[in-house]
Enzyme design. Sequence first.
Site, PDB file in Angstrom:
ATOM      1  N   THR A 161      45.901  27.731   6.122  1.00 41.98           N
ATOM      2  CA  THR A 161      45.603  28.459   4.893  1.00 41.98           C
ATOM      3  C   THR A 161      46.843  28.807   4.070  1.00 41.98           C
ATOM      4  O   THR A 161      47.971  28.737   4.551  1.00 41.98           O
ATOM      5  CB  THR A 161      44.869  29.776   5.211  1.00 41.98           C
ATOM      6  OG1 THR A 161      45.753  30.650   5.919  1.00 41.98           O
ATOM      7  CG2 THR A 161      43.616  29.531   6.034  1.00 41.98           C
ATOM      8  N   ASP A 162      46.577  29.229   2.838  1.00 42.14           N
ATOM      9  CA  ASP A 162      47.635  29.760   1.984  1.00 42.14           C
ATOM     10  C   ASP A 162      47.748  31.262   2.258  1.00 42.14           C
ATOM     11  O   ASP A 162      47.082  31.796   3.145  1.00 42.14           O
ATOM     12  CB  ASP A 162      47.355  29.454   0.507  1.00 42.14           C
ATOM     13  CG  ASP A 162      46.044  30.050  -0.004  1.00 42.14           C
ATOM     14  OD1 ASP A 162      45.497  30.997   0.625  1.00 42.14           O
ATOM     15  OD2 ASP A 162      45.555  29.575  -1.042  1.00 42.14           O
ATOM     16  N   TYR A 163      48.555  31.945   1.458  1.00 40.72           N
ATOM     17  CA  TYR A 163      48.762  33.381   1.688  1.00 40.72           C
ATOM     18  C   TYR A 163      47.500  34.210   1.465  1.00 40.72           C
ATOM     19  O   TYR A 163      47.402  35.321   1.945  1.00 40.72           O
ATOM     20  CB  TYR A 163      49.899  33.903   0.803  1.00 40.72           C
ATOM     21  CG  TYR A 163      51.242  33.373   1.222  1.00 40.72           C
ATOM     22  CD1 TYR A 163      51.809  33.723   2.445  1.00 40.72           C
ATOM     23  CD2 TYR A 163      51.947  32.501   0.398  1.00 40.72           C
ATOM     24  CE1 TYR A 163      53.030  33.220   2.837  1.00 40.72           C
ATOM     25  CE2 TYR A 163      53.176  31.993   0.786  1.00 40.72           C
ATOM     26  CZ  TYR A 163      53.714  32.363   2.008  1.00 40.72           C
ATOM     27  OH  TYR A 163      54.915  31.868   2.397  1.00 40.72           O
TER      28      TYR A 163
ATOM     29  N   VAL B 199      42.876  31.226   2.279  1.00 40.12           N
ATOM     30  CA  VAL B 199      42.005  30.129   1.868  1.00 40.12           C
ATOM     31  C   VAL B 199      42.631  28.822   2.342  1.00 40.12           C
ATOM     32  O   VAL B 199      43.843  28.630   2.238  1.00 40.12           O
ATOM     33  CB  VAL B 199      41.845  30.125   0.330  1.00 40.12           C
ATOM     34  CG1 VAL B 199      41.054  28.918  -0.146  1.00 40.12           C
ATOM     35  CG2 VAL B 199      41.179  31.416  -0.136  1.00 40.12           C
TER      36      VAL B 199
END
Length: 163
Positions: free
Chosen positions: A41-43, A46
């Site tokens: 995921t991103d920060y 997601v």
Amino acid sequence: MSESTDLRPPIPANSAIEKLSYQAMSGNWFEYPIVVHPHHTDYGGVVWHGTYLAWMEEARVTSLKSIGIDFADLVAMGCDLPVVEVSIRYHRALKMGESAIVKTRTIDMEGVRIIWEYEIESVDRSIVYLTGMVTLVAVDREKGKIMRQLPATVRDALVKMRE
């Protein structure tokens, strides 16, 4: 091809997918369960868009292994199957901690081109996260050129998979 007969069921990643396994399903779909971990995921938690491609490849390679085609053996024989075309539609984002099913199947073989279809959906089948298609082409690794035909073992296994 390897003579390995390792038919052990996969070890589930967590209790959320304990009842899932890698398996061929109706409509010639192969199902590959995944769980979204933090590194996917991103920060914001997601799933990063490139992670979906990695899951699609994992499902495809595992699907081939399930019909007796070990990708490492294929490469050792001098054949590679690089991706030459990708089409992805992102319908809804997966988030950290969620589980899903990557479904894949071959939908066409045109000479040395193999076209795979994908769906990534929720475990309960109520949400479609992604649909896509990937085209592979058989390449002679030594010559670096497209092969004239698929190796017979690969072609025969893929035909059987589609039946």
